[in-house]
Design an enzyme around this catalytic site. Structure first.
Site, short mmCIF file in Angstrom:
data_model
loop_
_atom_site.label_atom_id
_atom_site.label_comp_id
_atom_site.label_asym_id
_atom_site.label_seq_id
_atom_site.Cartn_x
_atom_site.Cartn_y
_atom_site.Cartn_z
N ARG A 1 0.74 -1.30 0.03
CA ARG A 1 0.06 0.01 0.02
C ARG A 1 0.78 1.41 0.12
O ARG A 1 2.08 1.26 0.40
CB ARG A 1 -0.97 0.23 1.27
N LYS B 1 -2.84 -2.62 7.76
CA LYS B 1 -3.73 -2.32 8.47
C LYS B 1 -4.21 -3.20 9.67
O LYS B 1 -3.94 -4.30 9.66
CB LYS B 1 -5.16 -2.47 7.39
N HIS C 1 -2.43 2.08 -5.91
CA HIS C 1 -3.15 1.15 -5.60
C HIS C 1 -3.25 0.17 -6.94
O HIS C 1 -3.44 -1.11 -6.76
CB HIS C 1 -4.46 1.31 -4.97
N ARG D 1 -0.82 -2.33 -6.92
CA ARG D 1 -0.92 -3.58 -5.90
C ARG D 1 -1.94 -4.30 -6.44
O ARG D 1 -1.90 -5.64 -6.31
CB ARG D 1 -1.62 -2.88 -4.50
N HIS E 1 -4.21 -9.29 3.79
CA HIS E 1 -5.75 -9.38 3.91
C HIS E 1 -6.03 -10.38 5.08
O HIS E 1 -5.68 -11.28 5.14
CB HIS E 1 -6.43 -9.74 2.64
N TYR F 1 -9.75 -10.90 -6.60
CA TYR F 1 -8.87 -11.06 -7.64
C TYR F 1 -8.83 -12.00 -8.81
O TYR F 1 -8.61 -12.17 -9.63
CB TYR F 1 -7.45 -10.71 -7.06
#
Length: 336
Positions: A155, A186, A260, A263, A286, A295
């Site tokens: 990110r 995150k 992004h 990414r 994630h 994806y």
């Protein structure tokens, strides 16, 4: 609706918006949107000859269906519902209603847009691009940034948070000895991502030049940062967005490039080659594999395009690909 009911409704909305401004400290633009959504609520209630305090869930569902039929997008309907739900929650706290009529009403589900990813050839074109007439310091930095974003799936906040070396307060750092980058993602979740050969080479070239010029004049944060600007301060996410957009144009890409997107390209291209969803989940950081599964839709699009281009029976998938029928005995019909 009687005149006194309209006045009462207006008074309730005014009190709620004032409470939202003073106690919740909502931004002016948010307050404007709330006022707009509550004006819509009052109009719907007035058409039904209902005071706001007597609105029921069935009314709200009907009004949402009308908004949807009129072309309002699911996301917009969700924002309207959020405002109305908050308004009736406040009425409940004021003991003016017994139950929130919006509590169980859900907006229509919006189709989740596919993340934008570059084609493999475009990603390689961007990564291999170089400007021979550019300042070597800036060029080395920008090439290393592209390699880390595309080669590691970082990110932009993770990229700009990288330090030169590990320390107690570092959010992330690059370990050239073990050829991996450690980042804080995150939710405070730390992960390590391997560095590919091209990323290692790009970082080595950047580190050889980083100490020249303005480096070190940006204070303690700039001195520790892996990526810095021309004045020596830590590079910001906004600066990375700007340089990538410019670099994408210079590289001749049609689509505007942003961090992004690289990414997304990292994840999509990995899945095209490996189909290892769990590994991609770990590399992206994630928490939920459902986030990574989006994806697979990109991967299917890639496979479908390959099928359409290569398989001799692919035209049967779509009428648009079908060959026109030639009537029997037509003199223009070619022999087999």
């Amino acid at each position: 609706m009687a005149e006194h009911d309209a006045d009462a409704d207006e008074g309730l909305v005014t009190r709620y918006l004032e409470q939202a401004r003073v106690q919740r400290r909502l931004a002016p633009r948010t307050l404007e949107l709330y006022a707009e959504h509550l004006t819509l609520l009052r109009a719907r209630a007035q058409e039904a000859r209902l005071p706001l305090l007597r609105v029921q869930t069935a009314h709200v569902r009907r009004w949402m269906a009308q908004l949807h039929a009129a072309g309002r997008q699911p996301r917009g309907i969700a924002l309207v519902l959020s405002c109305w739900r908050s308004f009736y929650r406040w009425l409940g706290h004021e003991r003016l209603i017994a139950a929130n009529p919006v509590q169980d009403v859900q907006a229509p589900k919006a189709a989740r847009p596919l993340p934008k990813a570059l084609a493999v050839d475009d990603a390689m074109q961007l990564a291999d691009f170089s400007r021979p007439d550019a300042d070597p310091w800036t060029e080395a930095r920008d090439r290393a940034i592209v390699e880390l974003l595309y080669g590691c799936g970082l990110r932009v906040s993770e990229l700009t948070g990288l330090d030169l070396r590990h320390s107690a307060g570092a959010r992330g750092w690059v370990d050239m000895d073990s050829t991996e980058v450690s980042v804080l993602g995150k939710g405070g979740k730390r992960r390590a991502v391997p560095l590919g050969r091209q990323a290692v080479q790009a970082l080595q070239a950047w580190l050889a030049l980083r100490g020249q010029g303005a480096a070190g004049r940006g204070g303690d944060d700039g001195a520790a940062a892996l990526f810095i600007g021309t004045r020596g301060a830590r590079l910001t996410p906004q600066a990375v967005w700007k340089l990538l957009r410019t670099r994408g144009i210079q590289a001749g890409l049609a689509a505007p490039v942003h961090p992004h997107m690289l990414r997304h390209s990292f994840a999509s291209h990995l899945l095209q080659s490996s189909s290892d969803l769990r590994a991609v989940q770990e590399l992206l950081g994630h928490a939920n594999i459902a986030t990574t599964q989006v994806y697979t839709r990109l991967d299917f699009q890639h496979l479908a395009k390959a099928y359409d281009a290569a398989h001799p029976r692919a035209h049967l998938r779509s009428p648009a690909h079908a060959e026109p029928e030639v009537p029997a005995g037509d003199p223009k019909k070619k022999p087999p």
